[in-house]
Design a protein around this motif. Structure first.
Motif, PDB file in Angstrom:
ATOM      1  N   LEU A  76      33.286  86.359  62.797  1.00  0.00           N
ATOM      2  CA  LEU A  76      33.887  87.328  62.117  1.00  0.00           C
ATOM      3  C   LEU A  76      33.121  87.566  60.617  1.00  0.00           C
ATOM      4  O   LEU A  76      32.814  88.426  60.381  1.00  0.00           O
ATOM      5  CB  LEU A  76      35.314  87.558  61.990  1.00  0.00           C
ATOM      6  N   LEU A  77      32.906  86.404  60.155  1.00  0.00           N
ATOM      7  CA  LEU A  77      32.203  86.284  58.815  1.00  0.00           C
ATOM      8  C   LEU A  77      30.754  86.620  59.103  1.00  0.00           C
ATOM      9  O   LEU A  77      30.477  87.431  58.056  1.00  0.00           O
ATOM     10  CB  LEU A  77      32.557  84.705  58.294  1.00  0.00           C
ATOM     11  N   TRP A  78      30.249  86.118  59.998  1.00  0.00           N
ATOM     12  CA  TRP A  78      28.721  86.399  60.430  1.00  0.00           C
ATOM     13  C   TRP A  78      28.671  87.722  60.524  1.00  0.00           C
ATOM     14  O   TRP A  78      27.703  88.428  60.145  1.00  0.00           O
ATOM     15  CB  TRP A  78      28.343  85.432  61.359  1.00  0.00           C
ATOM     16  N   SER A  79      29.645  88.470  61.255  1.00  0.00           N
ATOM     17  CA  SER A  79      29.570  89.853  61.619  1.00  0.00           C
ATOM     18  C   SER A  79      29.778  90.597  60.280  1.00  0.00           C
ATOM     19  O   SER A  79      29.087  91.458  60.187  1.00  0.00           O
ATOM     20  CB  SER A  79      30.575  90.335  62.761  1.00  0.00           C
ATOM     21  N   ALA A  80      30.488  90.233  59.528  1.00  0.00           N
ATOM     22  CA  ALA A  80      30.835  91.181  58.259  1.00  0.00           C
ATOM     23  C   ALA A  80      29.258  91.075  57.550  1.00  0.00           C
ATOM     24  O   ALA A  80      28.945  91.877  56.871  1.00  0.00           O
ATOM     25  CB  ALA A  80      31.934  90.449  57.574  1.00  0.00           C
ATOM     26  N   ILE A  81      28.872  89.629  57.339  1.00  0.00           N
ATOM     27  CA  ILE A  81      27.688  89.549  56.659  1.00  0.00           C
ATOM     28  C   ILE A  81      26.468  90.499  57.169  1.00  0.00           C
ATOM     29  O   ILE A  81      25.706  91.173  56.524  1.00  0.00           O
ATOM     30  CB  ILE A  81      27.202  88.125  56.772  1.00  0.00           C
ATOM     31  N   VAL A  82      26.289  90.482  58.505  1.00  0.00           N
ATOM     32  CA  VAL A  82      25.329  91.288  59.357  1.00  0.00           C
ATOM     33  C   VAL A  82      25.624  92.969  59.001  1.00  0.00           C
ATOM     34  O   VAL A  82      24.824  93.577  58.570  1.00  0.00           O
ATOM     35  CB  VAL A  82      25.091  91.082  60.644  1.00  0.00           C
TER      36      VAL A  82
END
Length: 114
Positions: A76-82
């Motif tokens: 989820l953190l990586w998706s938010a960063i992207v």
């Protein structure tokens, strides 16, 4: 070559994020599973890979002893960063003077075609 550099940079960022949240996964394992997860998220079975990406992180990272919650948080953190990077790029494109098209010229083009 440029594609390789882009993917290497993306992988390095994900390793940094994993280290920042104290994800207990070997770097060699991340370098193997993250490209596979990226391929899975590119399949046309969900909107922008949502759900598939996070499920991939849970599936792969639990195999090396990472908690499901931590693996899901990483996804989820990586998706938010992207998403944040995409929004910033979209805003930059929207506000750039070179990409603005006056509405009057587009109406003329439509009228000229008829």
């Amino acid at each position: 070559g440029l594609s390789f550099l882009f993917h290497f940079f993306q992988l390095a960022l994900q390793v940094i994020v994993a280290h920042a949240i104290s994800l207990e996964a070997p770097i060699w394992y991340l370098t193997v599973c993250i490209p596979l997860i990226n391929i899975m998220s590119g399949l046309p079975i969900s909107f922008a890979g949502l759900g598939v990406r996070e499920g991939g992180y849970v599936m792969f990272l639990t195999l090396v002893g990472v908690d499901r919650e931590q693996a899901l948080a990483f996804g989820l953190l990586w998706s938010a960063i992207v998403l944040g990077a995409n929004v910033m790029g979209g805003l930059a494109l929207l506000l750039a003077p070179a990409t603005r098209v006056p509405l009057g010229s587009s109406k003329k083009t439509l009228a000229e075609e008829e």
